[in-house]
Design a protein around this motif. Structure first.
Motif, mmCIF file in Angstrom:
data_model
loop_
_atom_site.group_PDB
_atom_site.id
_atom_site.type_symbol
_atom_site.label_atom_id
_atom_site.label_comp_id
_atom_site.label_asym_id
_atom_site.label_seq_id
_atom_site.Cartn_x
_atom_site.Cartn_y
_atom_site.Cartn_z
ATOM 1 N N GLN A 1 -24.179 10.301 37.743
ATOM 2 C CA GLN A 1 -25.212 11.129 37.773
ATOM 3 C C GLN A 1 -24.805 12.569 37.655
ATOM 4 O O GLN A 1 -23.795 12.905 37.689
ATOM 5 C CB GLN A 1 -26.025 10.712 38.997
ATOM 6 N N ASP B 1 -28.626 9.711 47.563
ATOM 7 C CA ASP B 1 -30.093 9.530 47.193
ATOM 8 C C ASP B 1 -30.090 9.750 45.462
ATOM 9 O O ASP B 1 -30.674 8.853 44.937
ATOM 10 C CB ASP B 1 -31.088 10.944 47.269
ATOM 11 N N LEU B 2 -29.083 10.492 44.713
ATOM 12 C CA LEU B 2 -29.292 10.436 43.355
ATOM 13 C C LEU B 2 -28.477 9.012 42.703
ATOM 14 O O LEU B 2 -29.271 8.347 41.976
ATOM 15 C CB LEU B 2 -28.213 11.647 42.726
ATOM 16 N N ARG C 1 -28.948 6.233 44.626
ATOM 17 C CA ARG C 1 -29.849 5.134 44.644
ATOM 18 C C ARG C 1 -31.061 5.154 43.668
ATOM 19 O O ARG C 1 -31.393 4.227 43.270
ATOM 20 C CB ARG C 1 -30.454 5.460 46.290
ATOM 21 N N ARG C 2 -31.314 6.330 43.394
ATOM 22 C CA ARG C 2 -32.504 6.668 42.426
ATOM 23 C C ARG C 2 -32.000 6.034 41.180
ATOM 24 O O ARG C 2 -32.932 5.328 40.461
ATOM 25 C CB ARG C 2 -32.951 8.087 42.288
ATOM 26 N N SER C 3 -31.010 6.257 40.661
ATOM 27 C CA SER C 3 -30.276 5.938 39.563
ATOM 28 C C SER C 3 -30.530 4.366 39.430
ATOM 29 O O SER C 3 -30.684 3.405 38.484
ATOM 30 C CB SER C 3 -29.016 6.280 39.270
ATOM 31 N N GLU D 1 -32.456 2.181 41.087
ATOM 32 C CA GLU D 1 -33.539 1.634 41.151
ATOM 33 C C GLU D 1 -34.391 1.702 39.836
ATOM 34 O O GLU D 1 -34.982 0.700 39.392
ATOM 35 C CB GLU D 1 -34.568 2.531 42.136
ATOM 36 N N GLN D 2 -34.147 3.046 39.111
ATOM 37 C CA GLN D 2 -34.463 3.112 37.772
ATOM 38 C C GLN D 2 -33.935 1.995 37.012
ATOM 39 O O GLN D 2 -34.626 1.370 35.888
ATOM 40 C CB GLN D 2 -34.079 4.469 37.091
#
Length: 184
Positions: free
Chosen positions: A41, A79-80, A82-84, A86-87
């Motif tokens: 990321q 957080d980055l 985790r968001r990656s 989830e996407q």
């Protein structure tokens, strides 16, 4: 104090100099930390966010500012990451239904061959693979069969690996060249 700086920001020349020292002395370490946590990321974004928050809260932070910004950068990097994930879970190449226009006739033929082999898979592998083929997301499959999303990904991966092995034995693929000229 400038009009646009928050009241607790570093706006005194000595505070700005101290903030600059923290950035100069610790930015590289913060970048390495963020890169370890989320290497695929934009890890520098986590560092920049942390340093901006440090600047904005300079006066409000009464303890060790380097430790404070390190924790903020670590949390932003997590957080980055985790968001990656989830996407990625929302839609992967394996979530495209086999009847989609994006799927070639050759793949449809392989699909029919794979259906013949389906009973050879474990029950969990069958469910994960079939529900994926019918357009269900990893999260939906996990909720339906009562396992974690990681387990669904594992079942699907095992099923695909076994299917690929069987298909390659039945229909060996001819090597082809990539754009870089490598034979695959």
């Amino acid at each position: 104090m400038t009009d646009h700086a928050p009241p607790s920001a570093a706006d005194d020349p000595r505070e700005v100099a101290a903030f600059s020292d923290v950035v100069r002395e610790h930015r590289a370490v913060l970048v390495r930390l963020a890169r370890q946590i989320c290497p695929n990321q934009d890890y520098e974004l986590a560092v920049d966010d942390g340093l901006l928050l440090l600047y904005r809260n300079w006066r409000a932070i009464t303890g060790d500012r380097v430790a404070w910004v390190t924790v903020v950068v670590k949390n932003r990097a997590i957080d980055l990451r985790r968001r990656s994930r989830e996407q990625a879970d929302e839609l992967t190449e394996h979530d495209v239904p086999i009847w989609s226009a994006q799927v070639s006739a050759e793949l449809r033929l392989e699909f029919r061959t794979a259906l013949e082999r389906l009973p050879r898979l474990t029950r969990q592998e069958q469910v994960a693979l079939v529900l994926t083929l019918f357009g269900h997301t990893t999260a939906d499959i996990a909720a339906r069969i009562g396992v974690s999303q990681a387990s669904v990904r594992s079942y699907r991966s095992q099923a695909q690996r076994r299917m690929r092995h069987w298909l390659d034995r039945q229909h060996p693929r001819r090597p082809h060249r990539t754009d870089a000229g490598e034979e695959v």
